[in-house]
Design a protein around this motif. Sequence first.
Motif, PDB file in Angstrom:
ATOM      1  N   TRP A   1      -1.666  39.300  45.733  1.00  0.00           N
ATOM      2  CA  TRP A   1      -0.270  39.745  45.685  1.00  0.00           C
ATOM      3  C   TRP A   1       0.490  38.795  44.765  1.00  0.00           C
ATOM      4  CZ3 TRP A   1       2.007  43.927  48.252  1.00  0.00           C
ATOM      5  CH2 TRP A   1       3.396  44.040  48.089  1.00  0.00           C
ATOM      6  N   GLU A   2       1.227  39.347  43.830  1.00  0.00           N
ATOM      7  CA  GLU A   2       1.962  38.540  42.856  1.00  0.00           C
ATOM      8  C   GLU A   2       3.460  38.775  42.961  1.00  0.00           C
ATOM      9  OE1 GLU A   2      -1.228  37.972  39.226  1.00  0.00           O
ATOM     10  OE2 GLU A   2       0.090  39.738  39.173  1.00  0.00           O
TER      11      GLU A   2
ATOM     12  N   GLY B   1      -0.210  35.592  47.555  1.00  0.00           N
ATOM     13  CA  GLY B   1      -1.004  36.014  48.696  1.00  0.00           C
ATOM     14  C   GLY B   1      -2.350  36.531  48.256  1.00  0.00           C
ATOM     15  N   LEU B   2      -3.350  36.483  49.142  1.00  0.00           N
ATOM     16  CA  LEU B   2      -4.671  36.983  48.787  1.00  0.00           C
ATOM     17  C   LEU B   2      -5.417  37.455  50.011  1.00  0.00           C
ATOM     18  CD1 LEU B   2      -7.382  34.297  48.226  1.00  0.00           C
ATOM     19  CD2 LEU B   2      -5.186  33.688  49.194  1.00  0.00           C
TER      20      LEU B   2
ATOM     21  N   GLY C   1      -4.336  35.020  53.246  1.00  0.00           N
ATOM     22  CA  GLY C   1      -3.288  33.998  53.287  1.00  0.00           C
ATOM     23  C   GLY C   1      -2.118  34.342  52.402  1.00  0.00           C
ATOM     24  N   VAL C   2      -0.942  33.878  52.807  1.00  0.00           N
ATOM     25  CA  VAL C   2       0.299  34.071  52.052  1.00  0.00           C
ATOM     26  C   VAL C   2       1.030  32.732  52.026  1.00  0.00           C
ATOM     27  CG1 VAL C   2       2.515  35.295  51.921  1.00  0.00           C
ATOM     28  CG2 VAL C   2       0.466  36.492  52.739  1.00  0.00           C
ATOM     29  N   LEU C   3       1.608  32.378  50.876  1.00  0.00           N
ATOM     30  CA  LEU C   3       2.363  31.133  50.791  1.00  0.00           C
ATOM     31  C   LEU C   3       3.490  31.120  51.823  1.00  0.00           C
ATOM     32  CD1 LEU C   3       2.665  30.617  46.918  1.00  0.00           C
ATOM     33  CD2 LEU C   3       1.068  29.526  48.497  1.00  0.00           C
TER      34      LEU C   3
ATOM     35  N   ILE D   1       3.745  41.163  53.441  1.00  0.00           N
ATOM     36  CA  ILE D   1       2.735  41.027  52.384  1.00  0.00           C
ATOM     37  C   ILE D   1       1.336  40.970  52.992  1.00  0.00           C
ATOM     38  CG2 ILE D   1       1.852  39.512  50.559  1.00  0.00           C
ATOM     39  CD1 ILE D   1       4.768  38.705  49.986  1.00  0.00           C
ATOM     40  N   ALA D   2       1.176  40.171  54.050  1.00  0.00           N
ATOM     41  CA  ALA D   2      -0.143  40.033  54.671  1.00  0.00           C
ATOM     42  C   ALA D   2      -0.634  41.385  55.189  1.00  0.00           C
ATOM     43  CB  ALA D   2      -0.095  39.011  55.800  1.00  0.00           C
ATOM     44  N   ARG D   3       0.248  42.157  55.793  1.00  0.00           N
ATOM     45  CA  ARG D   3      -0.142  43.464  56.316  1.00  0.00           C
ATOM     46  C   ARG D   3      -0.644  44.374  55.199  1.00  0.00           C
ATOM     47  NH1 ARG D   3       0.899  46.909  60.666  1.00  0.00           N
ATOM     48  NH2 ARG D   3       0.937  49.108  60.094  1.00  0.00           N
TER      49      ARG D   3
END
Length: 330
Positions: free
Chosen positions: A74-75, A82-83, A101-103, A111-113
């Motif tokens: 994710w950018e 996130g990745l 993980g997400v910052l 984002i994680a979902r």
Amino acid sequence: MSMRKINFPRDLQPIADLAATAFQYPENPEWSVQEDEKEGLMDTVKTLKRLWPLIALFQKVSPAMRDFMRGFIWEEDGQPVGLNLLQRRGTTDKWFGATVGVLPEHRQRGIARKLVLAGLDLIRERGGKIALLDVISGNVPAYSLYEKVGFENFSGNVVLECEPSDVVPSPQIRDGYSVETISLSDWEIPFNLENRIAPENVQQYEPVEEGRFRSSLPRQLIVRLLNFGQGIRPQRFCVHENNTGQVVGRGLSQARTRPGGRNVLFLRLDPAHAGLTSFMIEYMLNKVTKTGTGHIIEVPIPDWQSHLLAPFLSVGFKKRVEFHRMGIML
């Protein structure tokens, strides 16, 4: 903001940088990626970069290598925040979510979902039937997310660690048993033992399958080169009961021969032969500490192997973190 598939090998370094930052928990520092683990992660990335031309070749000719690593990034404003990193378990239809993980500054925004759901869609597209992951016990937001998308908590493990300052003496095995070194390519011994001792509730999500234990020749070669490139010296062994010839336990030690990263122990033991636990621990510690004593030693213990816990604690290991293992049928 956007989500895209990971591009290997270009994204290897961004993934490592992101993982080192995303998995920091100031309120629970024992959960966080430690400095020695960061060093080991960077070493892995460097080795993977060197090996990627060979990995890419094998992915073209070997079906077993095509899902070696996949995932999403994710950018935000062109920067990864996130990745979700995924791996197929051998040649089975089971997949493991190795890293989600997400910052910290980008959490609580869904984002994680979205990364998790995209990963599940990818697994389905690739013919996967079950997805697995580990989540830290106490990480309520992550656990709640996985429950809401359909994951079930079916097992768990505790990670222990210690840092011996001296070489551990070689132990004497109990009467009636013998120890044997086994090849890294020998899959039948671990397969048969796991099939006999893994409980039914675990096998519902993690069935003992040949494709999980028997690696293809290309994969075996890549693993050997990864170990060599990182200065990791793996050693495997098993313990037989002499009267029956039955394998009752097995172990793996991974010792690093240069700075950075951690030494790792892996142990499985038939609970009916729990009296062998101390011997097996000392046997592995001897192998690792003879290589060097400058690394923390880490060992994961599944909750269905709880008879191993007290003997490890008795020789100086301490609990670092506990995980729930969760699975979903797709």
